[in-house]
Design an enzyme around this catalytic site. Structure first.
Site, PDB file in Angstrom:
ATOM      1  N   SER A  15      43.817  43.293  42.235  1.00 11.92           N
ATOM      2  CA  SER A  15      43.521  42.043  42.736  1.00 11.92           C
ATOM      3  C   SER A  15      44.847  41.267  42.708  1.00 11.92           C
ATOM      4  CB  SER A  15      42.919  41.262  41.260  1.00 11.92           C
ATOM      5  OG  SER A  15      41.695  41.837  41.158  1.00 11.92           O
ATOM      6  N   ARG A  38      48.088  34.308  38.709  1.00 16.76           N
ATOM      7  CA  ARG A  38      47.092  34.403  37.885  1.00 16.76           C
ATOM      8  C   ARG A  38      46.207  33.314  38.106  1.00 16.76           C
ATOM      9  NH1 ARG A  38      48.042  37.947  33.820  1.00 16.76           N
ATOM     10  NH2 ARG A  38      46.123  38.083  32.448  1.00 16.76           N
ATOM     11  N   HIS A  41      43.927  34.219  40.762  1.00 15.12           N
ATOM     12  CA  HIS A  41      43.033  35.118  40.440  1.00 15.12           C
ATOM     13  C   HIS A  41      41.726  34.777  39.764  1.00 15.12           C
ATOM     14  CE1 HIS A  41      41.722  38.226  37.093  1.00 15.12           C
ATOM     15  NE2 HIS A  41      41.736  39.040  38.190  1.00 15.12           N
TER      16      HIS A  41
END
Lengths: 208, 208
Positions: A15, A38, A41
């Site tokens: 990812s 992050r 994500h």
């Protein structure tokens, strides 16, 4: 049965690699880029980068505060629930006062939302804290009012309320005033997951 | 000090009116449109409508199940935390098994993520339940496996995992298999907030 990747670590690595390949991270300082990865994500949108606004010191200031034991003050229970405790460097307290018994009466007296009124219970904890507002624009506006009244200044403000009434305006006010190191997402996008991702990223340099 | 709307009800009404004015809801059945409004409200993006996929009976089936007392089974603690209990029509149980002590060993034995392994603890609760998967693609894939093994069929599946590895594929598989009435968001977008918004909307016809 469909084949799919089952290894949690491998899922994270794939990812993050996809995000780093697709998102325009080069314009960001290294430590902010780590936080952006992050956040992307958590929402599935690499173009989130285009709307990020921040002070250059926000990651360093937030991380130092957490290492020194600062609490994380959240405007929504979902945020408190999502923060990964084992990423926090000092067993930091994660506080959401929204469900406190005093909040409904406080909201009525102040003539505001419960989300905003809940911040009045942060008053003695604000100095040096990490604030994570990911739900209510009124909470971010209320924070400015408390600071104007002389409340202690947070070490870092993650200010990413979401939606159609006040979200844009409260975040533009955060950028304009910059009462402390901050990270925000311009526009209507925002939410608990983005706030959680930002706190989890600031908490430690470790990606996994 | 910046002026801003402080009345919670007024904020909701303004927000929902803006969404109804901007989003292309006409293509949706009325009850799905109501759910879409709340999902858009949670993420700030009116173009979410373009990616919605669903069976025509999903709202009716999910609401009937909740009225009959069905539990809500969530793949993430953030979802369980975000569901508004007073909107649930029958004091329904909201269950997330991710933090159950048995999950780490189960994940190791199955060679999968904790999010997926946690679903094995739903096995006896699945029949007639409302499933809300908003985080892990592996959880949605695991649900298909459990159903293929003969587990009870949910009344409705809210399947909106997010991200870059398996999210697209697991949601396309949900659409293709349609093992139960479902609602999903094609593509990488998804997440806990969208799952929560969908459950909160399905739970009752009341908007506020």
């Amino acid at each position: 049965m469909t084949d799919y990747i089952r290894d949690g670590g491998e899922i994270y690595r794939h990812s993050f690699a996809t995000i780093r390949a697709e998102a325009d991270l080069a314009i960001l300082p290294d430590d902010v880029a780590g936080v952006a990865v992050r956040m992307i994500h958590s929402c599935g949108m690499v173009d989130l980068v285009d709307d990020l606004a921040y002070t250059l010191d926000v990651v360093e200031a937030g991380r130092a505060a957490l290492e020194a034991g600062a609490p994380v003050l959240c405007d929504a229970n979902m945020i408190a629930s999502g923060i990964t405790r084992k990423r926090l460097p000092s067993g930091n307290e994660v506080l959401c006062t929204l469900s406190d018994d005093r909040v409904p009466a406080l909201a009525e007296r102040l003539g505001t939302t419960r989300s905003a009124a809940a911040l009045d219970l942060w008053r003695d904890r604000l100095a040096g804290s990490v604030v994570a507002i990911g739900n209510a624009p009124t909470a971010l506006f209320r924070l400015f009012e408390l600071l104007a009244e002389g409340a202690g200044v947070p070490a870092a403000i993650i200010g990413v309320p979401v939606g159609f009434v006040g979200a844009v305006e409260s975040k533009e006010a955060l950028i304009e005033r910059a009462p402390a190191p901050y990270l925000t997402v311009r526009g209507r996008r925002g939410g608990s997951a983005l706030a959680v991702a930002a706190v989890n990223a600031i908490a430690t340099k470790e990606e996994l």
